[in-house]
Design an enzyme around this catalytic site. Sequence first.
Site, short mmCIF file in Angstrom:
data_model
loop_
_atom_site.label_atom_id
_atom_site.label_comp_id
_atom_site.label_asym_id
_atom_site.label_seq_id
_atom_site.Cartn_x
_atom_site.Cartn_y
_atom_site.Cartn_z
N ARG A 174 1.39 5.19 -2.03
CA ARG A 174 2.04 5.36 -3.14
C ARG A 174 1.93 4.31 -4.17
NH1 ARG A 174 5.48 9.38 -2.34
NH2 ARG A 174 6.03 9.99 -0.18
N LEU A 175 2.13 4.80 -5.42
CA LEU A 175 2.22 3.56 -6.39
C LEU A 175 3.31 3.16 -6.38
CD1 LEU A 175 0.63 5.78 -9.44
CD2 LEU A 175 -0.24 3.92 -8.40
N ILE A 176 3.30 1.90 -6.56
CA ILE A 176 4.75 0.91 -6.45
C ILE A 176 5.34 1.37 -7.97
CG2 ILE A 176 5.27 -1.41 -6.44
CD1 ILE A 176 4.33 -0.45 -3.99
N LYS A 205 12.60 8.29 -7.32
CA LYS A 205 11.77 7.23 -6.89
C LYS A 205 12.73 5.62 -6.79
CE LYS A 205 7.27 5.09 -7.02
NZ LYS A 205 5.74 5.30 -7.27
N HIS A 255 -8.42 -2.25 -1.35
CA HIS A 255 -8.82 -0.99 -1.79
C HIS A 255 -10.14 -1.01 -1.41
CE1 HIS A 255 -9.06 2.68 -4.07
NE2 HIS A 255 -10.23 2.28 -4.59
#
Length: 193
Positions: A93-95, A67, A111
């Site tokens: 995706r999570l940053i 990642k 969101h």
Amino acid sequence: MAKPTIAVFASGTGSNYQAIFEAIENKTLICDLALLVTDQPSAKVIKKAEGNNTPYAACNLNDYTSKNTFESAILEQLRIHKVDWIILAGYMRLIGPTLLQAYEGKIINIHPSLLPAFPGLDAIGQAFQAGVKVTGVTIHYVDEGMDTGKIIAQEAVKISENINEQQLQEKIQLIEHELYPKTIQQVITSLTD
């Protein structure tokens, strides 16, 4: 004074990307849209970017060893395009730490719920299944958690008894497309003034 430069990150159809692009075109959002970043090389948002002449970078996580190397490749693109702000618009995706450190306090997400309720995937479906009477839209800064960053703006959406999940999604998207460009404008100008 130079206008702030943004990159929009999206994984899907790009309806919020399009709303941001149109807000810039009609000058309700004063910034330069320098880059679209997607983690899905077949995402429909790419067609929108091409149609709008927005440069884009399609980076597939599977093409990288980690990642960190994936985010480093994205970071290189952000630097080439002199991006000041990262705007997440349906980026799934999570940053990670690489981007969080490089853009601390300059990453915003939208969101489709009234956070902290219904974080993560399928927030509209979660709200619908829970039978709540009100859900909404939240715009927040991004931190290392999932939808846990400081809230910037929220708008409630009532769920009427005769509405289905698709109609609820359309109702929420209408709010998103208005609230997000307006909030981005407030945030980037308050910190650049």
